[in-house]
Scaffold this motif. Sequence first.
Motif, short mmCIF file in Angstrom:
data_model
loop_
_atom_site.label_atom_id
_atom_site.label_comp_id
_atom_site.label_asym_id
_atom_site.label_seq_id
_atom_site.Cartn_x
_atom_site.Cartn_y
_atom_site.Cartn_z
N GLY A 770 -17.75 18.69 25.82
CA GLY A 770 -18.68 17.89 26.61
C GLY A 770 -18.23 16.46 26.75
O GLY A 770 -17.09 16.12 26.44
N ARG A 771 -19.14 15.62 27.20
CA ARG A 771 -18.85 14.21 27.36
C ARG A 771 -20.09 13.41 26.97
O ARG A 771 -21.22 13.91 27.04
CB ARG A 771 -18.43 13.88 28.79
N ILE A 772 -19.87 12.17 26.55
CA ILE A 772 -20.96 11.29 26.13
C ILE A 772 -20.77 9.93 26.80
O ILE A 772 -19.63 9.51 27.02
CB ILE A 772 -21.00 11.16 24.58
N ALA A 783 -31.49 0.76 27.03
CA ALA A 783 -30.28 1.50 27.40
C ALA A 783 -30.51 2.99 27.20
O ALA A 783 -31.43 3.40 26.47
CB ALA A 783 -29.07 1.02 26.59
N THR A 784 -29.66 3.77 27.85
CA THR A 784 -29.71 5.23 27.73
C THR A 784 -28.38 5.71 27.21
O THR A 784 -27.33 5.40 27.77
CB THR A 784 -30.00 5.88 29.08
N LEU A 785 -28.42 6.48 26.11
CA LEU A 785 -27.25 7.15 25.57
C LEU A 785 -27.43 8.64 25.81
O LEU A 785 -28.47 9.21 25.41
CB LEU A 785 -27.06 6.87 24.08
N ALA A 786 -26.48 9.27 26.50
CA ALA A 786 -26.65 10.67 26.91
C ALA A 786 -25.35 11.44 26.67
O ALA A 786 -24.26 10.87 26.59
CB ALA A 786 -27.03 10.75 28.39
N PHE A 787 -25.52 12.75 26.56
CA PHE A 787 -24.35 13.62 26.45
C PHE A 787 -24.65 14.94 27.14
O PHE A 787 -25.81 15.34 27.28
CB PHE A 787 -23.92 13.83 24.99
N GLU A 788 -23.57 15.59 27.58
CA GLU A 788 -23.65 16.91 28.21
C GLU A 788 -22.70 17.86 27.50
O GLU A 788 -21.58 17.48 27.12
CB GLU A 788 -23.23 16.85 29.70
#
Length: 812
Positions: A770-772, A783-788
Amino acid sequence: MGLPGCASFDSAAVLAPLSGVLYYLAASLDLMLREPDGILLLSPQHGVLAALFMTTRAERWWLIAAAVVPAHLLASWSTALPWWQLAWQALFSCGLATGVAMTLRLWLGQRNPFDSLREFSVYIVVAVIAGPALLTIFSPAVAPALLSGALDLAVDRWQKEAVASSLAMLTWGSCTYLALLPQPGWLQRRTPAQYAEALTIAIALYVCFRLTFVSEAENHAALYLFFIPLLWQSVRFGVDAAAMAVTLIATLAAAADRIPHSVRLHDAPQAAAIDLQTFLGVMTLIAIVIAIVVDERRRVAKAASESDARYRAIVDSQTDFVCRSLPDTTLTFANAAICRYFGMQREQVIGTQWLQFVPEETRAELRQALSRATPENPTFMLKHPVQLPDGRTGWQEWVNTAIFDAQQRLVEFQGTGRDITALAQAEQALQKTDERLALMAQAAGDVIYEWDIARGELWSSSGDERSEGTPSVRHLSMESWGCCIHPSDRERVARDCRQALRGTAGTWESEYLYTGRDGDAPRWVRHRAYIIRDASGLAVRMIGAITDRSDRKNLEEANRTLERFARLAMLGQITASIAHEMNQPLGAIRYNAEAGLLFLNRGRYDKHEFQEIFDDICRDNRRATDLIGRLRELLHDHELRLDSVDMNDIINDVIKLLRIEVRQRHVHIDTECAELPTVLGDHGRLQQVLLNLILNGMDAMAALPETRRRIAIRTARVGATRIQVQVVDRGSGIDPATLPKIFDSFFTSKDHGMGLGLAIARSIVEAHGGRIWAKNNADGMGATLAFEIDSLGANVMLSSSGSSDRYGARLN
């Protein structure tokens, strides 16, 4: 006709009239030769008829016989002999000619009787001797006398008929046979000088005939004057002209009014006739034999010349070099390829020592190589440079054979060679490439090798010692290679390699401890190889590289230690939450246990109440066990392990762990969880990612009023198979200058941070394929910290352990 090229006489419309006309002329000539003295010297019709049968296919002989009988009757009608005797003469002529032709056909097949002495000897035996001698007894002049008992008369007639037929077979038979053979362009091939020479020979023969048969002077040597022009004609014009000449002389001699220079002319004219027949026969034999020998030698010389011309043409058409030279290297022959190569004419090359084309510093070595040739080992190979006309240096490769005479003395060298300039340059380039490759491999700390499995031969860019930089070639087996592997890994690596070679795998790789042959300190290496197989799938070669990974292993171990410390530090931040989560089930277990003891001390208890107490104890025990399990997942140091997990459940577990921490920090967490498919991932590692992101958001809001400390956790599906998790805080956001660096190791904006939390989160997400990322919220608050990650586990990067064991032996 029987021989190739005579088909123009094969039809009945041509063969029958031709046979009849030739026989009629020969029979008429026979009658003329018998007059006026009645002495029989020559029977031309027998020779002509035998030649006709010899040059015709057997199934066509009846056409010749059918034409001969009326021709004989017509030619001999004026003799006043009975018709039956004339018919007998015709049939006898056919029988004699048929017997001779059939016997020659059986012995010689389709070969020309005048091509060589061997075939001509057969013709003499069959046609000149045996045929007339055996078949003349059936002649109409011999058979009646023999039947009537007049033996002396029969013998006398047999002698006359047989000798006349023999001479006719030798003269008219040879001449007619050769005349009937196809010789296209025979006249056109003659030059004016040859016609003049033939006329001279004819005049000489005429003069000899006049001196012998016409002149009244008694000169016994005149008969032998015939041999001079006859031998001349035989040598110069061949067997055709010789047969024609002797036939003409024999016929004219038989037609002469007298038999010349015979001492028995008055006493025994028949004996004198025998002498003349013998002379004519010997003269004819000598002339024809000499002509055949000369023709045969001429054909051999022509064939040799043509063969030599073909050889030269073939040799000159070759792109390879062909030459002959004397022992001192003087060239006696050089083909066109050599001349083209050096840009010289053949006349310039012949007579030159080929060592002159070789650089001077190489000549002594080549002379020594030439001197080592012996009769036992005459063939040897030379490879040397040459100086080209344009100043460049070329390379040639030669296979030479030394020729020795009967006394074992060296006579000459014969050689074939080729230009290998391109090959030599390629070899030099390859050698430089090998050296560069070895130096590059040495600089990179790698060992590059090629293993010929069938021959057990290994080429490597370096030996076991890292300091070696030149390629080496040595013999290697699986056992000798295994001795360089640490005993703890030896059996596993050998087994995996054998399985790869015996299977269908195209590549093989493994990690193991390498000790070398001298028992050096073990070092970790990664071994990658490409397997080359033959058409049947059998592994024949292996090409690969061995990379020293000791430093990388040490670095990985240090990273794992830091990661472990980071996890412990993270857990230290949520100690209160963990303690609270543990105290709740443990406190409930204690209260239920005390209540059970109280019921027992009272002496009375209700079974259903005890059942409820025990059920509560079991439930709280499971809560404590689950909590401990989740903590073990976070703290346990293990490789990535993929299981089917629910991301929403992971979020709920993390929130439970953070319940007290959230309460103490006065943070409110909202969850917006969509319906998600299960994910192929590592439960503990994904928990760690969420813990890091949530704690990072809580730290970002520490300075805000309590009412603004809110974190939103959202999940959603992206596309068909990917899921996305967002952690949104309402803090002050991230400085745009540091935004690209926040996932780097050891980067932190906190006074108490280590800078590893988000870096570890990124490595875990990327290991899941995945990616972050991080971004500031659009409203400027937080802020938004996200991952897929992919729900199917696509692009998951397994650790070096691969699919078989902790060391990472993996087949592709």
